[in-house]
Design an enzyme around this catalytic site. Sequence first.
Site, PDB file in Angstrom:
ATOM      1  N   GLU A 165      60.038  55.756  46.385  1.00 17.24           N
ATOM      2  CA  GLU A 165      61.360  55.454  45.844  1.00 17.24           C
ATOM      3  C   GLU A 165      61.230  54.280  44.873  1.00 17.24           C
ATOM      4  OE1 GLU A 165      65.789  54.258  47.568  1.00 17.24           O
ATOM      5  OE2 GLU A 165      64.030  53.844  48.798  1.00 17.24           O
ATOM      6  N   LYS A 183      70.058  59.856  45.186  1.00 19.63           N
ATOM      7  CA  LYS A 183      70.349  59.384  46.542  1.00 19.63           C
ATOM      8  C   LYS A 183      71.852  59.449  46.782  1.00 19.63           C
ATOM      9  CE  LYS A 183      68.733  55.712  49.555  1.00 19.63           C
ATOM     10  NZ  LYS A 183      67.992  54.441  49.556  1.00 19.63           N
ATOM     11  N   CYS A 216      64.441  57.864  51.510  1.00 17.43           N
ATOM     12  CA  CYS A 216      64.529  56.800  52.500  1.00 17.43           C
ATOM     13  C   CYS A 216      65.496  57.148  53.637  1.00 17.43           C
ATOM     14  CB  CYS A 216      64.864  55.485  51.794  1.00 17.43           C
ATOM     15  SG  CYS A 216      64.482  54.013  52.760  1.00 17.43           S
TER      16      CYS A 216
END
Length: 187
Positions: A38, A110, A144
Amino acid sequence: MTTSVVAALQTGAVGLEGLLSREDEIRASGAALVVLPEAVLGGYPRGEPFADYFRASVTVPGPETRALAGLSARTGASLAVGVIERDGSTLYSTVVFLDPSLGLVGKHRKLVPTARERLVWGRGDGSTLPAIPTAAGLAGAAICWENHMPLLRAAMYAKGVELWCAPTTATSGRPRCATSPMRAAVS
């Protein structure tokens, strides 16, 4: 049964030139798919002046994704790369997917930034949950803490994802980030 090599290139935010310098390593690995962390391009927010952070972000598509597409083509590996995407005045934590023959083939933003990320990153939406064909199989990504979202995982499973890419930053100062992808593996 066909086997493929899938690799995780573990590195901090090294910039575009730093990633491009890994070409020989990627090619030598023989990987069909390489997953990068990321925010490997653009960096994780560390409290630097926002204007500087904003300038370090990338446009998708843009010069950086074209350079990454070239890296994918030269190495023969599909890439899943965590970038900080700039769209208008909003920044997103995004994974871009690059194919050796087709270049940029998809992206995932995200959905819900966590903790201090909310101060600088916008929210994604369900329109960027692709399942991307690669030589190793159908790939999808959760960034994540998204690995903790059961409905996101269910949506990806419904698309037939065979390879779960989980770009995460272990440099965020939150040690649990490095283990959050295990959540998907356990379930």
